[in-house]
Enzyme design. Structure first.
Site, PDB file in Angstrom:
ATOM      1  N   HIS A 167       0.993  -1.320  -0.181  1.00  0.00           N
ATOM      2  CA  HIS A 167      -0.126  -0.058  -0.125  1.00  0.00           C
ATOM      3  C   HIS A 167       0.818   1.250  -0.075  1.00  0.00           C
ATOM      4  CE1 HIS A 167      -3.375  -2.259   0.218  1.00  0.00           C
ATOM      5  NE2 HIS A 167      -3.134  -2.917   1.465  1.00  0.00           N
ATOM      6  N   ASP A 203      -2.458 -10.564  -2.523  1.00  0.00           N
ATOM      7  CA  ASP A 203      -3.195 -10.107  -1.047  1.00  0.00           C
ATOM      8  C   ASP A 203      -4.567  -9.881  -1.348  1.00  0.00           C
ATOM      9  OD1 ASP A 203      -1.972  -8.469   1.674  1.00  0.00           O
ATOM     10  OD2 ASP A 203      -3.705  -7.723   0.754  1.00  0.00           O
ATOM     11  N   ASP A 293      -4.330 -13.068   3.338  1.00  0.00           N
ATOM     12  CA  ASP A 293      -5.444 -12.291   4.134  1.00  0.00           C
ATOM     13  C   ASP A 293      -6.583 -12.809   3.327  1.00  0.00           C
ATOM     14  OD1 ASP A 293      -4.571 -10.602   2.345  1.00  0.00           O
ATOM     15  OD2 ASP A 293      -4.678  -8.793   3.641  1.00  0.00           O
ATOM     16  N   TYR A 332      -3.731 -12.092   8.718  1.00  0.00           N
ATOM     17  CA  TYR A 332      -3.864 -11.428  10.157  1.00  0.00           C
ATOM     18  C   TYR A 332      -4.455 -12.410  11.056  1.00  0.00           C
ATOM     19  CZ  TYR A 332      -2.899  -7.354   7.403  1.00  0.00           C
ATOM     20  OH  TYR A 332      -2.128  -6.668   6.489  1.00  0.00           O
TER      21      TYR A 332
HETATM   22  C1  SP5 Z   1      -0.961  -5.283   3.806  1.00  0.00           C
HETATM   23  C2  SP5 Z   1      -2.458  -5.185   4.176  1.00  0.00           C
HETATM   24  O1  SP5 Z   1      -3.036  -6.303   4.095  1.00  0.00           O
HETATM   25  N1  SP5 Z   1      -2.872  -4.167   4.653  1.00  0.00           N
HETATM   26  C3  SP5 Z   1      -4.504  -3.866   5.058  1.00  0.00           C
HETATM   27  C4  SP5 Z   1      -4.935  -2.474   5.167  1.00  0.00           C
HETATM   28  C5  SP5 Z   1      -6.182  -2.655   5.328  1.00  0.00           C
HETATM   29  N2  SP5 Z   1      -6.710  -2.407   6.589  1.00  0.00           N
HETATM   30  C6  SP5 Z   1      -8.022  -2.002   6.417  1.00  0.00           C
HETATM   31  C7  SP5 Z   1      -8.554  -1.767   7.923  1.00  0.00           C
HETATM   32  C8  SP5 Z   1      -9.828  -1.360   7.942  1.00  0.00           C
HETATM   33  C9  SP5 Z   1     -10.440  -1.414   9.432  1.00  0.00           C
HETATM   34  N3  SP5 Z   1     -10.205  -2.691  10.107  1.00  0.00           N
HETATM   35  C10 SP5 Z   1     -10.827  -3.060  11.278  1.00  0.00           C
HETATM   36  C11 SP5 Z   1     -10.053  -3.557  12.398  1.00  0.00           C
HETATM   37  C12 SP5 Z   1     -10.129  -2.590  13.200  1.00  0.00           C
HETATM   38  N4  SP5 Z   1      -8.464  -2.890  14.073  1.00  0.00           N
HETATM   39 ZN    ZN Z   2      -4.328  -7.208   2.818  1.00  0.00          ZN
END
Ligand code: SP5
Ligand code: ZN
Length: 354
Positions: A167, A203, A293, A332
């Protein structure tokens, strides 16, 4: 294949993320890389220490201002006094130079630490603490070491790294990513081979940083399969099929967004499509941005890929027969991510490329 590792990756301890204004526990934890490493060690992996690479390797894909900012962001935050008052012990942006704010003017270089963070961060979720820069640097070094290994004749190498990278754009960080490890590896391969390189990003989220970095560069083909941002998923603003590249990069970007709930069938069809596209584009080497993920049960995505699906994706990518650096991105579910990575690497090796 060799597994590249650095102890320094655990120095980034974001202690959560600020999401919709709330400090949440966060998901991009040091335990992620440790779990993957444990699984691979138990399976008998050959481990290689990441070697340090010069700043020039990062400058192929990142703006010097971003590197300078990240290298000093924590010290700057400490000096600002914001840890004591109001009591924020991580770097979090306060306002952003949004186009709607600027009315076409260039933003000034702000002096306040919270505003300076907003010049380089595009979200509030990607916090910076005392070890963030060192860990991000170690992750880039791991990806570069994997690239070195394949340039040295290894058919493939896996970088077991965090924080993730896909990202991060040329001049901004976000999405739990600071330096774009996969893009840095791709640029190193491209520079060494003077031939087209492909990045295939599996991903669950769109690899917006990698797309942005190479959007006008036909020398690096960028393909991503991910959950449809239009269905309400990060990165929301980008990742649509109509984004195909620009200028000399026209036609060199490919996005395959999938509906939430998609399973092995649709996901593997997309992976196969991207592999065929990379082959047709004449790629001489491959970088796999390996997020796990997309697996069923992952707390951060609604895709439902099985471990067998990851294994088959590994086979599909291995069948390309290209020198391949596999770089860890997201994933995750601490209980599942080690086995998911292992399945992918085993599938890749089964395809006979190693
Ligand atoms: C590398 C990667 O997989 N990055 C992921 C970025 C996306 N994250 C979005 C998070 C949106 C909110 N998540 C809610 C959980 C709160 N801890
Ligand atoms: Zn991701």
């Amino acid at each position: 294949m060799p597994v590249v590792w650095s102890e320094r990756n655990r120095l980034h301890v974001p202690e959560g993320e600020v999401w919709v204004g709330v400090h949440t526990p966060g998901t991009e934890l040091p335990a992620r890389a440790e779990r993957i490493r444990e699984t691979l060690r138990e399976a008998g992996a050959r481990e290689v220490e990441a070697t340090e690479h010069p700043r020039e390797a990062l400058l192929r894909v990142h703006d010097p201002a971003l590197l300078d900012y990240l290298a000093g962001a924590w010290e700057e935050w400490e000096r600002s006094g914001l840890r004591e008052d109001p009591g924020q012990d991580r770097v979090v942006p306060y306002l952003f130079p949004h186009p709607g704010l600027l009315a076409g003017l260039e933003p000034a270089m702000p002096t306040a630490a919270g505003a300076r963070a907003g010049l380089f961060a595009y979200d509030t979720m990607s916090l910076i603490g005392p070890g963030t820069w060192e860990a991000a640097r170690a992750a880039a070094d791991a990806a570069l070491t994997a690239a070195d290994l394949v340039l040295g004749g290894e058919p493939a190498a896996y970088a077991c790294c965090r924080p993730p990278g896909h990202h991060a754009t040329r001049a901004a960080f976000g999405g739990s990513c600071y330096l774009n490890n996969a893009a840095i590896a791709a640029a190193a391969l491209r520079a060494a081979l003077s031939a087209p390189v492909a990045v295939i990003d599996v991903d669950a989220h769109h690899g917006n940083g990698t797309q942005a970095i190479f959007y006008e560069d036909g020398g690096v083909l960028t393909g991503s399969v991910h959950v449809d941002p239009g269905a309400g998923w990060f990165p929301h603003f980008l990742g649509f099929a109509a984004e195909t590249g620009r200028g000399t990069g026209a036609g060199a970007n490919r996005n395959l967004p999938l509906a939430p709930g998609s399973e092995d069938g649709a996901w593997l069809e997309a992976v196969t499509e991207l592999a065929g596209w990379a082959r047709a584009g004449g790629a001489a080497a491959l970088v796999v941005a390996l997020g796990v993920d997309a697996a069923a049960g992952d707390p951060e995505s609604p895709l439902r890929v099985s471990p067998e699906g990851y294994r088959e994706a590994g086979r599909e990518l291995g069948r390309l027969g290209l020198a391949t650096a596999i770089v860890q991105e997201g994933g995750y579910d601490l209980e599942r991510l080690g086995p998911l990575v292992l399945e992918t690497l085993l599938g890749f090796e089964e395809a006979g490329a190693t």
